[in-house]
Design an enzyme around this catalytic site. Sequence first.
Site, PDB file in Angstrom:
ATOM      1  N   TYR A  65       0.831  -1.206   0.000  1.00 32.78           N
ATOM      2  CA  TYR A  65       0.000   0.000   0.000  1.00 32.78           C
ATOM      3  C   TYR A  65       0.864   1.254   0.000  1.00 32.78           C
ATOM      4  O   TYR A  65       2.046   1.229   0.342  1.00 32.78           O
ATOM      5  CB  TYR A  65      -0.960   0.019   1.193  1.00 32.78           C
ATOM      6  CG  TYR A  65      -0.302   0.272   2.529  1.00 32.78           C
ATOM      7  CD1 TYR A  65      -0.251   1.559   3.056  1.00 32.78           C
ATOM      8  CD2 TYR A  65       0.261  -0.758   3.268  1.00 32.78           C
ATOM      9  CE1 TYR A  65       0.345   1.803   4.283  1.00 32.78           C
ATOM     10  CE2 TYR A  65       0.851  -0.525   4.491  1.00 32.78           C
ATOM     11  CZ  TYR A  65       0.893   0.760   4.995  1.00 32.78           C
ATOM     12  OH  TYR A  65       1.489   0.994   6.206  1.00 32.78           O
ATOM     13  N   CYS A  66       0.227   2.362  -0.411  1.00 33.04           N
ATOM     14  CA  CYS A  66       0.845   3.687  -0.367  1.00 33.04           C
ATOM     15  C   CYS A  66      -0.243   4.656   0.089  1.00 33.04           C
ATOM     16  O   CYS A  66      -1.169   4.270   0.786  1.00 33.04           O
ATOM     17  CB  CYS A  66       1.431   4.071  -1.728  1.00 33.04           C
ATOM     18  SG  CYS A  66       0.193   4.258  -3.029  1.00 33.04           S
ATOM     19  N   ARG A  67      -0.145   5.899  -0.317  1.00 38.64           N
ATOM     20  CA  ARG A  67      -1.135   6.884   0.112  1.00 38.64           C
ATOM     21  C   ARG A  67      -2.469   6.691  -0.616  1.00 38.64           C
ATOM     22  O   ARG A  67      -3.515   6.659  -0.004  1.00 38.64           O
ATOM     23  CB  ARG A  67      -0.585   8.299  -0.134  1.00 38.64           C
ATOM     24  CG  ARG A  67      -1.438   9.387   0.447  1.00 38.64           C
ATOM     25  CD  ARG A  67      -0.746  10.751   0.318  1.00 38.64           C
ATOM     26  NE  ARG A  67      -1.749  11.797   0.377  1.00 38.64           N
ATOM     27  CZ  ARG A  67      -2.419  12.237  -0.672  1.00 38.64           C
ATOM     28  NH1 ARG A  67      -2.200  11.748  -1.864  1.00 38.64           N
ATOM     29  NH2 ARG A  67      -3.322  13.187  -0.545  1.00 38.64           N
ATOM     30  N   GLY A  69      -2.792   4.423  -3.675  1.00 38.25           N
ATOM     31  CA  GLY A  69      -2.872   3.210  -4.485  1.00 38.25           C
ATOM     32  C   GLY A  69      -2.066   3.246  -5.763  1.00 38.25           C
ATOM     33  O   GLY A  69      -1.890   2.221  -6.411  1.00 38.25           O
ATOM     34  N   ILE A  94      -3.913   4.149   1.771  1.00 41.45           N
ATOM     35  CA  ILE A  94      -4.162   4.383   3.187  1.00 41.45           C
ATOM     36  C   ILE A  94      -5.192   5.490   3.397  1.00 41.45           C
ATOM     37  O   ILE A  94      -5.808   5.585   4.459  1.00 41.45           O
ATOM     38  CB  ILE A  94      -2.839   4.669   3.937  1.00 41.45           C
ATOM     39  CG1 ILE A  94      -2.976   4.317   5.410  1.00 41.45           C
ATOM     40  CG2 ILE A  94      -2.377   6.091   3.706  1.00 41.45           C
ATOM     41  CD1 ILE A  94      -1.668   4.179   6.136  1.00 41.45           C
TER      42      ILE A  94
END
Length: 105
Positions: A65-67, A69, A94
């Site tokens: 995951y990242c901020r 996607g 996230i």
Amino acid sequence: MEDLSQEEWASQLAEDENAVVLDVRTDAEVADGIIPNAIHIDIYKGQGFIDEVEALDKTKNYYVYCRSGNRSGQACAIMENLGFDNAYNLEGGILEWEGNLVNFE
């Protein structure tokens, strides 16, 4: 690589005994909170990111995951090219995560 909705990602992760959670955000973003037990490797490290990912166990299932996607989708594609069979991207990142987060402070 597979894009999973928040619900799919969380439920699949909860039942996967071979799972590793991978956070590919920046250090500054991670300071705001991280999904519990996640490994942090910043995708913006370039070759450093590739080197660190290559050192990971390719037999594990990676929940990335990242901020939002986008970067995690790129990370999953890189991982696939490096020989990882199971990399799952968290759609919405996230920003849409409703589960627990832990802070480092």
